[in-house]
Design a protein around this motif. Structure first.
Motif, PDB file in Angstrom:
ATOM      1  N   LYS A   1     -20.040   5.407  10.625  1.00  0.00           N
ATOM      2  CA  LYS A   1     -20.181   4.010  10.215  1.00  0.00           C
ATOM      3  C   LYS A   1     -19.003   3.550   9.356  1.00  0.00           C
ATOM      4  O   LYS A   1     -18.618   2.396   9.384  1.00  0.00           O
ATOM      5  N   GLY A   2     -18.445   4.456   8.595  1.00  0.00           N
ATOM      6  CA  GLY A   2     -17.276   4.127   7.783  1.00  0.00           C
ATOM      7  C   GLY A   2     -17.597   3.276   6.571  1.00  0.00           C
ATOM      8  O   GLY A   2     -18.749   2.987   6.262  1.00  0.00           O
ATOM      9  N   GLY A   3     -16.536   2.876   5.867  1.00  0.00           N
ATOM     10  CA  GLY A   3     -16.694   2.086   4.657  1.00  0.00           C
ATOM     11  C   GLY A   3     -15.557   1.098   4.523  1.00  0.00           C
ATOM     12  O   GLY A   3     -14.856   0.807   5.493  1.00  0.00           O
ATOM     13  N   GLU A   4     -15.373   0.614   3.312  1.00  0.00           N
ATOM     14  CA  GLU A   4     -14.315  -0.361   3.044  1.00  0.00           C
ATOM     15  C   GLU A   4     -13.418   0.161   1.925  1.00  0.00           C
ATOM     16  O   GLU A   4     -13.886   0.810   0.996  1.00  0.00           O
ATOM     17  N   ALA A   5     -12.148  -0.169   2.024  1.00  0.00           N
ATOM     18  CA  ALA A   5     -11.195   0.203   0.973  1.00  0.00           C
ATOM     19  C   ALA A   5     -11.244  -0.817  -0.152  1.00  0.00           C
ATOM     20  O   ALA A   5     -11.588  -1.981   0.059  1.00  0.00           O
ATOM     21  N   ASP A   6     -10.901  -0.377  -1.348  1.00  0.00           N
ATOM     22  CA  ASP A   6     -10.783  -1.280  -2.487  1.00  0.00           C
ATOM     23  C   ASP A   6      -9.548  -2.148  -2.253  1.00  0.00           C
ATOM     24  O   ASP A   6      -8.436  -1.617  -2.153  1.00  0.00           O
ATOM     25  N   PRO A   7      -9.716  -3.473  -2.171  1.00  0.00           N
ATOM     26  CA  PRO A   7      -8.568  -4.356  -1.893  1.00  0.00           C
ATOM     27  C   PRO A   7      -7.405  -4.166  -2.869  1.00  0.00           C
ATOM     28  O   PRO A   7      -6.242  -4.317  -2.495  1.00  0.00           O
ATOM     29  N   GLU A   8      -7.722  -3.800  -4.105  1.00  0.00           N
ATOM     30  CA  GLU A   8      -6.677  -3.636  -5.115  1.00  0.00           C
ATOM     31  C   GLU A   8      -5.858  -2.359  -4.908  1.00  0.00           C
ATOM     32  O   GLU A   8      -4.768  -2.224  -5.477  1.00  0.00           O
ATOM     33  N   LEU A   9      -6.391  -1.446  -4.098  1.00  0.00           N
ATOM     34  CA  LEU A   9      -5.701  -0.173  -3.886  1.00  0.00           C
ATOM     35  C   LEU A   9      -5.107  -0.032  -2.488  1.00  0.00           C
ATOM     36  O   LEU A   9      -4.433   0.957  -2.194  1.00  0.00           O
ATOM     37  N   VAL A  10      -5.352  -1.022  -1.648  1.00  0.00           N
ATOM     38  CA  VAL A  10      -4.919  -0.917  -0.251  1.00  0.00           C
ATOM     39  C   VAL A  10      -3.411  -0.744  -0.112  1.00  0.00           C
ATOM     40  O   VAL A  10      -2.941   0.140   0.623  1.00  0.00           O
ATOM     41  N   GLU A  11      -2.634  -1.542  -0.797  1.00  0.00           N
ATOM     42  CA  GLU A  11      -1.177  -1.479  -0.655  1.00  0.00           C
ATOM     43  C   GLU A  11      -0.629  -0.107  -1.055  1.00  0.00           C
ATOM     44  O   GLU A  11       0.136   0.515  -0.320  1.00  0.00           O
ATOM     45  N   ALA A  12      -1.057   0.369  -2.224  1.00  0.00           N
ATOM     46  CA  ALA A  12      -0.583   1.671  -2.703  1.00  0.00           C
ATOM     47  C   ALA A  12      -1.128   2.797  -1.826  1.00  0.00           C
ATOM     48  O   ALA A  12      -0.421   3.762  -1.523  1.00  0.00           O
ATOM     49  N   GLY A  13      -2.379   2.674  -1.412  1.00  0.00           N
ATOM     50  CA  GLY A  13      -2.995   3.697  -0.575  1.00  0.00           C
ATOM     51  C   GLY A  13      -2.341   3.795   0.781  1.00  0.00           C
ATOM     52  O   GLY A  13      -2.091   4.894   1.289  1.00  0.00           O
ATOM     53  N   LYS A  14      -2.034   2.646   1.370  1.00  0.00           N
ATOM     54  CA  LYS A  14      -1.374   2.631   2.674  1.00  0.00           C
ATOM     55  C   LYS A  14       0.021   3.245   2.587  1.00  0.00           C
ATOM     56  O   LYS A  14       0.434   4.002   3.466  1.00  0.00           O
ATOM     57  N   ALA A  15       0.730   2.931   1.516  1.00  0.00           N
ATOM     58  CA  ALA A  15       2.079   3.480   1.336  1.00  0.00           C
ATOM     59  C   ALA A  15       2.037   5.007   1.293  1.00  0.00           C
ATOM     60  O   ALA A  15       2.860   5.686   1.919  1.00  0.00           O
ATOM     61  N   MET A  16       1.071   5.549   0.562  1.00  0.00           N
ATOM     62  CA  MET A  16       0.935   7.007   0.484  1.00  0.00           C
ATOM     63  C   MET A  16       0.536   7.589   1.831  1.00  0.00           C
ATOM     64  O   MET A  16       1.058   8.614   2.273  1.00  0.00           O
ATOM     65  N   TYR A  17      -0.416   6.946   2.484  1.00  0.00           N
ATOM     66  CA  TYR A  17      -0.938   7.467   3.742  1.00  0.00           C
ATOM     67  C   TYR A  17       0.125   7.454   4.842  1.00  0.00           C
ATOM     68  O   TYR A  17       0.289   8.425   5.582  1.00  0.00           O
ATOM     69  N   VAL A  18       0.846   6.354   4.932  1.00  0.00           N
ATOM     70  CA  VAL A  18       1.823   6.180   6.011  1.00  0.00           C
ATOM     71  C   VAL A  18       3.162   6.851   5.727  1.00  0.00           C
ATOM     72  O   VAL A  18       3.780   7.431   6.624  1.00  0.00           O
ATOM     73  N   SER A  19       3.598   6.808   4.460  1.00  0.00           N
ATOM     74  CA  SER A  19       4.948   7.297   4.143  1.00  0.00           C
ATOM     75  C   SER A  19       5.002   8.467   3.177  1.00  0.00           C
ATOM     76  O   SER A  19       6.038   9.126   3.057  1.00  0.00           O
ATOM     77  N   GLY A  20       3.923   8.727   2.447  1.00  0.00           N
ATOM     78  CA  GLY A  20       3.951   9.773   1.433  1.00  0.00           C
ATOM     79  C   GLY A  20       4.808   9.346   0.258  1.00  0.00           C
ATOM     80  O   GLY A  20       4.978   8.149   0.004  1.00  0.00           O
ATOM     81  N   ASN A  21       5.353  10.311  -0.442  1.00  0.00           N
ATOM     82  CA  ASN A  21       6.229  10.019  -1.580  1.00  0.00           C
ATOM     83  C   ASN A  21       7.433  10.957  -1.485  1.00  0.00           C
ATOM     84  O   ASN A  21       7.365  12.116  -1.892  1.00  0.00           O
ATOM     85  N   ALA A  22       8.511  10.427  -0.923  1.00  0.00           N
ATOM     86  CA  ALA A  22       9.705  11.246  -0.695  1.00  0.00           C
ATOM     87  C   ALA A  22      10.287  11.794  -1.988  1.00  0.00           C
ATOM     88  O   ALA A  22      10.823  12.908  -2.016  1.00  0.00           O
ATOM     89  N   SER A  23      10.175  11.042  -3.082  1.00  0.00           N
ATOM     90  CA  SER A  23      10.779  11.471  -4.344  1.00  0.00           C
ATOM     91  C   SER A  23      10.087  12.686  -4.946  1.00  0.00           C
ATOM     92  O   SER A  23      10.693  13.448  -5.702  1.00  0.00           O
ATOM     93  N   THR A  24       8.820  12.882  -4.613  1.00  0.00           N
ATOM     94  CA  THR A  24       8.089  14.044  -5.146  1.00  0.00           C
ATOM     95  C   THR A  24       7.740  15.056  -4.055  1.00  0.00           C
ATOM     96  O   THR A  24       7.055  16.049  -4.308  1.00  0.00           O
ATOM     97  N   GLY A  25       8.170  14.765  -2.835  1.00  0.00           N
ATOM     98  CA  GLY A  25       7.938  15.705  -1.742  1.00  0.00           C
ATOM     99  C   GLY A  25       6.549  15.679  -1.144  1.00  0.00           C
ATOM    100  O   GLY A  25       6.134  16.641  -0.490  1.00  0.00           O
ATOM    101  N   VAL A  26       5.822  14.581  -1.355  1.00  0.00           N
ATOM    102  CA  VAL A  26       4.474  14.475  -0.775  1.00  0.00           C
ATOM    103  C   VAL A  26       4.586  13.938   0.646  1.00  0.00           C
ATOM    104  O   VAL A  26       5.101  12.841   0.861  1.00  0.00           O
ATOM    105  N   ALA A  27       4.115  14.716   1.604  1.00  0.00           N
ATOM    106  CA  ALA A  27       4.181  14.317   3.010  1.00  0.00           C
ATOM    107  C   ALA A  27       3.198  13.191   3.313  1.00  0.00           C
ATOM    108  O   ALA A  27       2.166  13.047   2.645  1.00  0.00           O
TER     109      ALA A  27
END
Length: 200
Positions: free
Chosen positions: A102-128
């Motif tokens: 059924k799934g759920g909903e993301a917190d609108p305030e965290l979507v931008e940051a969450g998507k960035a991590m999910y799609v791109s990771g964090n190159a500066s800290t080596g997170v895939a």
């Protein structure tokens, strides 16, 4: 002689696969004890407990086996899996895989940051990027035994990431998740966990 040995090995392998073929219908009957936390259809309503509906059967079966072997620890799960056979685990896993998440909903305030991590990771800290293994929509990769993350409770996902980071959970192949989570901040974990909850 060599040909006979090859044929015998092939037949033995086929018989082995047949004898452990998962039965989703049988699995449904075996999930009574699971329903208290994960619900009958695998869509947990408590964010502390994972939803299992639509999760890859091989992944579920591995987690059950790991709980039974003590490779993955949880005070609630340990007694639940103690009496399960490999066949039971396969059947239960097949049943939950066949259920609709059924799934759920993301917190609108965290979507931008969450998507960035999910799609791109964090190159500066080596997170895939999470998408590299779990796919752009979080559907996972059953062949590689990477789980589906679609709609998973943010609270549960965040806890798993923190547990991987601390070493409290260590049943990931090659310490892949432990290595990734080790460089994640609390803010990154919360954001990506929320984003995952809203994936379809």
């Amino acid at each position: 002689m060599k040909t006979w040995m090859i044929l015998l090995s092939a037949v033995t392998a086929l018989v082995s696969v047949e004898s452990f073929a998962a039965d989703a219908a049988a699995g449904k009957a075996k999930t009574a004890m699971c329903a208290g936390c994960h619900m009958a259809d695998g869509n947990s309503v408590n964010p502390d407990w994972p939803s299992l509906a639509g999760q890859h059967a091989d992944y579920i079966a591995k987690q059950l086996a790991d709980f039974k072997a003590g490779v993955r620890t949880d005070a609630t799960m340990a007694p639940m899996v103690a009496a399960l056979s490999e066949e039971d685990m396969a059947d239960i896993a097949a049943y939950f895989e066949g259920q609709t998440a059924k799934g759920g909903e993301a917190d609108p305030e965290l979507v931008e940051a969450g998507k960035a991590m999910y799609v791109s990771g964090n190159a500066s800290t080596g997170v895939a990027a999470c998408a590299a293994c779990h796919g752009p929509t979080g559907s996972g990769n059953p062949a590689a035994k990477f789980p589906s993350l679609q709609g998973q409770h943010a609270k549960y996902t965040a806890k798993q990431l923190r547990d991987f980071r601390s070493g409290a959970r260590g049943n990931d192949a090659g310490k892949m998740m432990q290595d990734i989570a080790a460089s994640m901040t609390d803010a990154e974990i919360e954001a990506v966990a929320s984003y995952v909850q809203g994936l379809r």
